[in-house]
Scaffold this motif. Sequence first.
Motif, PDB file in Angstrom:
ATOM      1  N   ALA A  40      49.090  82.827 -20.702  1.00 34.03           N
ATOM      2  CA  ALA A  40      49.921  81.767 -21.225  1.00 34.03           C
ATOM      3  C   ALA A  40      49.275  80.873 -22.670  1.00 34.03           C
ATOM      4  O   ALA A  40      47.868  80.671 -22.300  1.00 34.03           O
ATOM      5  CB  ALA A  40      50.194  80.503 -20.580  1.00 34.03           C
ATOM      6  N   VAL A  41      50.225  80.768 -23.487  1.00 27.60           N
ATOM      7  CA  VAL A  41      49.558  80.065 -24.876  1.00 27.60           C
ATOM      8  C   VAL A  41      50.813  79.188 -25.326  1.00 27.60           C
ATOM      9  O   VAL A  41      51.530  79.923 -24.587  1.00 27.60           O
ATOM     10  CB  VAL A  41      49.073  80.759 -25.624  1.00 27.60           C
ATOM     11  N   VAL A  42      50.145  77.869 -25.539  1.00 28.46           N
ATOM     12  CA  VAL A  42      51.322  76.595 -25.995  1.00 28.46           C
ATOM     13  C   VAL A  42      51.158  76.444 -27.301  1.00 28.46           C
ATOM     14  O   VAL A  42      49.595  76.338 -27.945  1.00 28.46           O
ATOM     15  CB  VAL A  42      50.961  75.123 -25.217  1.00 28.46           C
ATOM     16  N   VAL A  43      51.673  76.699 -28.698  1.00 27.87           N
ATOM     17  CA  VAL A  43      51.482  76.469 -29.529  1.00 27.87           C
ATOM     18  C   VAL A  43      52.726  75.131 -30.350  1.00 27.87           C
ATOM     19  O   VAL A  43      53.795  75.347 -29.277  1.00 27.87           O
ATOM     20  CB  VAL A  43      51.436  77.819 -30.808  1.00 27.87           C
ATOM     21  N   VAL A  44      52.541  74.517 -31.487  1.00 29.20           N
ATOM     22  CA  VAL A  44      53.993  73.554 -31.514  1.00 29.20           C
ATOM     23  C   VAL A  44      54.364  74.534 -32.569  1.00 29.20           C
ATOM     24  O   VAL A  44      53.958  75.073 -33.814  1.00 29.20           O
ATOM     25  CB  VAL A  44      52.535  72.737 -32.290  1.00 29.20           C
ATOM     26  N   HIS A  45      55.402  74.411 -32.531  1.00 36.21           N
ATOM     27  CA  HIS A  45      56.555  75.144 -33.498  1.00 36.21           C
ATOM     28  C   HIS A  45      57.188  73.890 -34.580  1.00 36.21           C
ATOM     29  O   HIS A  45      57.681  72.427 -33.864  1.00 36.21           O
ATOM     30  CB  HIS A  45      57.065  75.989 -32.571  1.00 36.21           C
ATOM     31  N   ALA A  46      57.438  74.150 -35.186  1.00 35.29           N
ATOM     32  CA  ALA A  46      57.505  73.201 -36.320  1.00 35.29           C
ATOM     33  C   ALA A  46      59.826  73.274 -36.682  1.00 35.29           C
ATOM     34  O   ALA A  46      59.876  74.398 -37.637  1.00 35.29           O
ATOM     35  CB  ALA A  46      57.763  72.888 -37.986  1.00 35.29           C
ATOM     36  N   ALA A  47      60.634  72.040 -35.570  1.00 38.23           N
ATOM     37  CA  ALA A  47      62.067  73.515 -35.803  1.00 38.23           C
ATOM     38  C   ALA A  47      62.170  72.798 -37.013  1.00 38.23           C
ATOM     39  O   ALA A  47      63.228  73.414 -37.812  1.00 38.23           O
ATOM     40  CB  ALA A  47      62.327  72.779 -35.175  1.00 38.23           C
ATOM     41  N   ASP A  94      47.060  86.166 -31.599  1.00 33.74           N
ATOM     42  CA  ASP A  94      47.439  86.598 -33.104  1.00 33.74           C
ATOM     43  C   ASP A  94      48.516  85.193 -33.222  1.00 33.74           C
ATOM     44  O   ASP A  94      49.442  85.687 -33.036  1.00 33.74           O
ATOM     45  CB  ASP A  94      47.737  87.761 -33.647  1.00 33.74           C
ATOM     46  N   ARG A  95      48.566  83.976 -33.580  1.00 34.86           N
ATOM     47  CA  ARG A  95      49.591  82.936 -34.056  1.00 34.86           C
ATOM     48  C   ARG A  95      50.300  83.347 -34.566  1.00 34.86           C
ATOM     49  O   ARG A  95      51.567  83.130 -34.370  1.00 34.86           O
ATOM     50  CB  ARG A  95      48.849  81.350 -33.679  1.00 34.86           C
TER      51      ARG A  95
END
Length: 204
Positions: A12-19, A75-76
Amino acid sequence: AELQQCVGIAQAVVVVHAASVDDERLVAYVKTDIAGSADSTRLRDALLERLPDYMVPSAYIELDELPTTPNGKLDRGALPAPDWSASLTTAYAAPRTPVEEVLCEIWVDLLQLQRIGIHDDFFRAGGHSLLAARVVARIADTLNKQLPLKALFDHPTVSALAPVLEANSVTSTEHQLAPRSPDATIPLSAAQRHLWLLDQLAPG
């Protein structure tokens, strides 16, 4: 780390996504080793037992493999963008009252969705604490009603929240702010405390 402790989650990986420019949301990408383990409702409920709301992802995307660069690092840039409408798991139900219609319009605008039904969960549709505060502010502006932030957490669907508003006859004009003494100690808000802590960990 907490996601990887959930049953059936291999990676698992958690990233910030700019909506949008002023709306950033946490998105979880998971690889499972048990079919059906990526159910977003199950994962969110499990994380809420161990983490504060602002650390719980708004969306969960299952991948066969997490993308990596030639040297084996994550690879984000290759992670797919979330489809927020996919988080609406219930069948669409249209608003039945003027209050429900206003609430749906507010949620559609802030969550940036094409539409939202009265039984869709605000937080599972991409909502988070900061957006919840904006919902409360928009309700005050649009319906002239004061709503405590906790009410949205306790009633996260339009169908559940509308009766709370309709039963609340208190308007914002009846809650005038009282002036505070200039030398009074003013406590930090939860958001300010959070920012202060982050600055201790990463100054600037």
